[in-house]
Enzyme design. Structure first.
Site, PDB file in Angstrom:
ATOM      1  CD  GLU A 440      -2.442  -1.715   0.166  1.00 29.36           C
ATOM      2  OE1 GLU A 440      -2.588  -0.960  -0.820  1.00 29.36           O
ATOM      3  OE2 GLU A 440      -2.752  -2.906   0.152  1.00 29.36           O
TER       4      GLU A 440
HETATM    5  C1  LIG Z   1       2.808  -9.868   0.646  1.00 28.94           C
HETATM    6  C2  LIG Z   1       2.500  -8.811  -0.342  1.00 28.94           C
HETATM    7  C3  LIG Z   1       1.189  -8.511  -0.630  1.00 28.94           C
HETATM    8  C4  LIG Z   1       0.886  -7.543  -1.602  1.00 28.94           C
HETATM    9  N1  LIG Z   1      -0.420  -7.306  -1.959  1.00 28.94           N
HETATM   10  C5  LIG Z   1      -0.680  -6.570  -3.058  1.00 28.94           C
HETATM   11  C6  LIG Z   1      -1.995  -6.493  -3.608  1.00 28.94           C
HETATM   12  O1  LIG Z   1      -2.957  -7.052  -3.056  1.00 28.94           O
HETATM   13  N2  LIG Z   1      -2.181  -5.813  -4.754  1.00 28.94           N
HETATM   14  C7  LIG Z   1      -1.151  -5.189  -5.395  1.00 28.94           C
HETATM   15  O2  LIG Z   1      -1.389  -4.607  -6.450  1.00 28.94           O
HETATM   16  N3  LIG Z   1       0.101  -5.208  -4.889  1.00 28.94           N
HETATM   17  C8  LIG Z   1       0.358  -5.890  -3.747  1.00 28.94           C
HETATM   18  N4  LIG Z   1       1.642  -5.944  -3.244  1.00 28.94           N
HETATM   19  C9  LIG Z   1       2.692  -5.185  -3.901  1.00 28.94           C
HETATM   20  C10 LIG Z   1       3.178  -4.013  -3.065  1.00 28.94           C
HETATM   21  O3  LIG Z   1       2.209  -3.012  -3.011  1.00 28.94           O
HETATM   22  C11 LIG Z   1       4.511  -3.549  -3.673  1.00 28.94           C
HETATM   23  O4  LIG Z   1       5.482  -4.534  -3.346  1.00 28.94           O
HETATM   24  C12 LIG Z   1       4.946  -2.190  -3.191  1.00 28.94           C
HETATM   25  O5  LIG Z   1       4.086  -1.201  -3.684  1.00 28.94           O
HETATM   26  C13 LIG Z   1       6.382  -1.840  -3.615  1.00 28.94           C
HETATM   27  O6  LIG Z   1       6.588  -2.113  -4.962  1.00 28.94           O
HETATM   28  P1  LIG Z   1       7.844  -3.001  -5.398  1.00 28.94           P
HETATM   29  O7  LIG Z   1       7.830  -4.238  -4.571  1.00 28.94           O
HETATM   30  O8  LIG Z   1       7.814  -3.181  -6.869  1.00 28.94           O
HETATM   31  O9  LIG Z   1       9.102  -2.147  -5.003  1.00 28.94           O
HETATM   32  P2  LIG Z   1       9.786  -0.949  -5.893  1.00 28.94           P
HETATM   33  O10 LIG Z   1       8.718  -0.079  -6.438  1.00 28.94           O
HETATM   34  O11 LIG Z   1      10.729  -1.565  -6.852  1.00 28.94           O
HETATM   35  O12 LIG Z   1      10.563  -0.192  -4.765  1.00 28.94           O
HETATM   36  C14 LIG Z   1      11.835  -0.646  -4.236  1.00 28.94           C
HETATM   37  C15 LIG Z   1      12.323   0.378  -3.211  1.00 28.94           C
HETATM   38  O13 LIG Z   1      12.533   1.631  -3.848  1.00 28.94           O
HETATM   39  C16 LIG Z   1      11.835   2.660  -3.182  1.00 28.94           C
HETATM   40  N5  LIG Z   1      11.356   3.649  -4.138  1.00 28.94           N
HETATM   41  C17 LIG Z   1      10.779   3.444  -5.335  1.00 28.94           C
HETATM   42  N6  LIG Z   1      10.491   4.606  -5.920  1.00 28.94           N
HETATM   43  C18 LIG Z   1      10.855   5.582  -5.079  1.00 28.94           C
HETATM   44  C19 LIG Z   1      10.812   7.001  -5.089  1.00 28.94           C
HETATM   45  N7  LIG Z   1      10.282   7.676  -6.107  1.00 28.94           N
HETATM   46  N8  LIG Z   1      11.300   7.678  -4.030  1.00 28.94           N
HETATM   47  C20 LIG Z   1      11.802   7.032  -2.971  1.00 28.94           C
HETATM   48  N9  LIG Z   1      11.879   5.690  -2.895  1.00 28.94           N
HETATM   49  C21 LIG Z   1      11.407   4.965  -3.927  1.00 28.94           C
HETATM   50  C22 LIG Z   1      10.673   1.958  -2.471  1.00 28.94           C
HETATM   51  O14 LIG Z   1      10.219   2.702  -1.353  1.00 28.94           O
HETATM   52  C23 LIG Z   1      11.326   0.631  -2.081  1.00 28.94           C
HETATM   53  O15 LIG Z   1      12.008   0.785  -0.862  1.00 28.94           O
HETATM   54  C24 LIG Z   1       1.938  -6.859  -2.238  1.00 28.94           C
HETATM   55  C25 LIG Z   1       3.284  -7.139  -1.916  1.00 28.94           C
HETATM   56  C26 LIG Z   1       3.565  -8.120  -1.002  1.00 28.94           C
HETATM   57  C27 LIG Z   1       5.009  -8.447  -0.733  1.00 28.94           C
END
Ligand SMILES: Cc1cc2nc3c(=O)[nH]c(=O)nc-3n(C[C@H](O)[C@H](O)[C@H](O)COP(=O)(O)OP(=O)(O)OC[C@H]3O[C@@H](n4cnc5c(N)ncnc54)[C@H](O)[C@@H]3O)c2cc1C
Length: 598
Positions: A440
């Site tokens: 989220e």
């Molecule tokens: C158990 C679990 C349940 C989930 N449930 C859902 C769901 O129901 N529906 C759904 O759609 N998704 C879901 N997710 C996905 C979740 O919302 C994402 O993992 C999350 O939004 C982060 O995206 P990412 O993993 O691709 O990380 P990335 O976007 O690759 O981010 C990696 C790191 O970079 C940082 N970062 C990225 N961009 C910036 C920026 N502009 N400025 C500063 N820092 C930045 C982030 O904060 C993070 O620390 C789930 C994930 C998990 C693990």
């Protein structure tokens, strides 16, 4: 292992004594939410959570969900518990009567979600995701979509999901690739892969309504070219029954650190039939309804894990005998004193208590704004509630999950080595809580939202709305001697908060990286400041009750002791955050990526 008790006494404190819930419901015209009805709901909800959900929390973690040929089986007892939940009418409680709901206030749903989450977070995510889907359809769906899907979700016979994330895009939804091609009958063929979809496949309900972001052909690049679709697992028949299987399948389940009872699915959409929600290319705006619901839902996760860890570690600390108190034996007949006599164990217990109870106050303050917005009669009233909620939401989401995780860790620490052993459930609490600062919108993203969009882009207006509330409280309590230490500190914080904002804002005009460099410290500072206001309010109520005379002295004395602990030992953390955020971006950005080596 000690059992979880739903903290009804503290819930009533926050709802009634701190936030004047009964008057709030009466003023908004929620006649059915009379104090008696609210009490009955609290009692029944607590019974269900303690007797049905809590007993399958640890077994659900150990057993996890299993995938076979695209079908997912949830842990033993999950399906039966969901059946009972539906039969008792819980999913329909805070939804409109026109779609089969009970028309009760949103905030009662929040209280129920906290109870459910404290008993069994993984299980609670199934109805939790449905709740977001319902709010989205309610706000943006057509009458026909509401009739077909919303009524089933409200009934609880179908559940919902939120499908944003793809393998190459999580935070940056602007680069998502899932496609939506128009069909001749007005529907769309949805293709693409979504990953990490919570409650994405399971055996608990007869159908799953996926709410999916995808791109129309020729849609503009970036976030302005995203549309929103309903994609049901089974297509509904004209009579509302479940029809043929749609082209969406669960390719696998993720193996993960915690929340094992919740199915985190990889979903493959192969030309699945989908139905547009809201206008084309405005999907992200519509999805924000879902995301805001989910953000407050996740804020609750922080409170739930802090509460669960606190209750168990408090019971353990009264029971476990180790060493003698520094100030002389407190249990001279025993082999040693209970560890609750040691100042450091008290530090860990009081930190958890302060974050659990303080978090509850903040979530309920947010829920109150949702009620006010839903029931507003004028645009002005709605805006006032929405603005306060917009400011508090990123703080609640990020601050309460960070402190929830900290609390879960402290809960484990109170158990020493036994906390690290699975039997006591403390390591599960840590593992389950870890995800809350990630999904989220990570803490980093919430912080950018707070400082960038909510504060700087409104020229500080949303911040001032809140600091004015604090100022008014301080003015009203200037002559209240018992509150003097709290009021003085709040006044200092209010002033400093504005100055820090100005400083960062000025630097950001020259270098936009200053916002990103300050943002997480700014958010945490803001979280501690908001909590300080709420703990001062709590201290005021507790002082008044003790002065009046009460049969619940222990409860109010504990409240006062926690307020004092919060101000003396937690609030000083703001100084570190203030110094860090003012140190500027250069100490973070001076190394080029290519010179950033190990
Ligand atoms: C158990 C679990 C349940 C989930 N449930 C859902 C769901 O129901 N529906 C759904 O759609 N998704 C879901 N997710 C996905 C979740 O919302 C994402 O993992 C999350 O939004 C982060 O995206 P990412 O993993 O691709 O990380 P990335 O976007 O690759 O981010 C990696 C790191 O970079 C940082 N970062 C990225 N961009 C910036 C920026 N502009 N400025 C500063 N820092 C930045 C982030 O904060 C993070 O620390 C789930 C994930 C998990 C693990």
């Amino acid at each position: 292992m000690s059992e979880i008790k739903i903290p009804l006494r503290d819930m009533r404190f926050s709802m009634r004594e701190l936030l004047n819930w009964d008057q709030h419901y009466a003023a908004l015209g929620y006649e059915d939410a009379s104090p008696d009805v609210v009490d009955a709901i609290l009692e029944e909800g607590a019974k269900f959570c303690e007797n049905v959900l809590a007993p399958i929390n640890q077994s659900g973690d150990q057993q996890g969900c299993t995938w076979k040929d695209g079908e997912v089986t949830t842990p033993d007892g999950f399906k039966e518990a969901y059946q009972q939940f539906v039969e008792a009418g819980w999913p329909s409680m805070p939804h409109d009567v026109e779609v089969g709901g009970q028309g009760l206030p949103h905030s009662l749903g929040t209280i129920l979600s906290e109870m459910v989450g404290t008993a069994n977070w993984s299980w609670g995510m199934y109805p939790g995701l449905s709740h977001g889907a319902m709010n989205t359809l309610d706000a943006h769906g057509t009458d026909e979509q509401k009739e077909t899907y919303l009524t089933k979700l409200v009934e609880g016979t179908w559940t919902g999901t939120m499908c944003l994330t793809e393998p190459h895009c999580g935070t940056d939804l602007g680069i998502l690739r899932s496609k939506a091609e128009p069909n001749d009958d007005g529907s769309y063929a949805i293709s693409g892969t979504k990953i990490f979809i919570s409650a994405g496949e399971h055996d608990m309900a007869e159908n799953i309504v996926h709410i999916v972001l995808a791109r129309l052909p020729d849609a503009p690049a970036g976030t302005k070219g995203i549309s929103l679709f309903i994609v049901p697992k089974f297509l509904p028949n004209a009579d509302g029954s479940v029809g043929e299987r749609n082209g969406v399948t669960c390719g696998s389940l993720e193996h993960k650190m915690g929340i094992h009872g919740n199915a985190t699915a990889v979903l493959n959409f192969d030309g699945a039939k989908g139905f547009l929600i809201g206008p084309p290319n405005k999907g992200l705006n519509c999805m924000f309804t879902f995301m805001n619901t989910a953000r407050l839902g996740t804020a609750l996760q922080g409170v739930a894990h802090a509460e669960a860890g606190f209750q168990k570690s408090l019971a353990y600390a009264k029971d476990r005998l180790q060493m003698r108190s520094l100030s002389g034996p407190k249990n001279p007949e025993g082999a040693a004193d209970p560890i609750i006599v040691h100042p450091d164990v008290r530090r860990m217990l009081l930190t958890q208590k302060a974050f659990a109870e303080g978090g509850r106050m903040l979530v309920l303050l947010c829920a109150k704004q949702v009620d006010r917005s839903n029931a507003a009669e004028t645009e002005e009233e709605r805006k006032a509630a929405d603005d306060l909620l917009a400011f508090l939401t990123p703080i609640a989401k990020a601050f309460l999950t960070e402190t929830g995780y900290e609390s879960a860790n402290l809960g484990l620490q109170c158990f020493g080595g036994h906390g690290y052993i699975a039997e006591w459930g403390m390591e599960q609490n840590v593992r389950d809580s870890r995800i809350s600062t990630i999904y989220e919108g990570t803490t980093g993203i919430q912080a950018l939202d707070l400082l960038g969009r909510k504060v700087l882009m409104t020229q500080g207006e949303l911040l001032r709305n809140f600091t004015k509330i604090v100022h008014k409280f301080c003015q009203a309590e200037l002559d209240n001697e018992a509150l003097a230490p709290y009021v003085t500190k709040l006044q200092e914080l209010n002033k400093e908060w504005g100055e820090l904002t100005m400083n960062v804002g000025v630097k950001a005009m020259e270098n936009p990286d200053e916002v990103g460099a300050a943002s997480v410290d700014y958010l945490m500072y803001s979280g501690y400041a908001v909590q300080a206001y709420l703990w001062a309010l709590a201290a005021k109520v507790a002082n008044e009750k003790l002065a009046e005379g009460t049969s619940e002295e222990d409860f109010y004395r504990s409240k006062l002791a926690t307020a004092r602990f919060y101000f003396d030992r937690i609030l000083p953390r703001t100084a570190t955050h203030a110094a860090a955020m003012q140190s500027g971006a250069d100490n973070l950005m001076s190394l080029d990526a290519e010179h950033f080596v190990f």
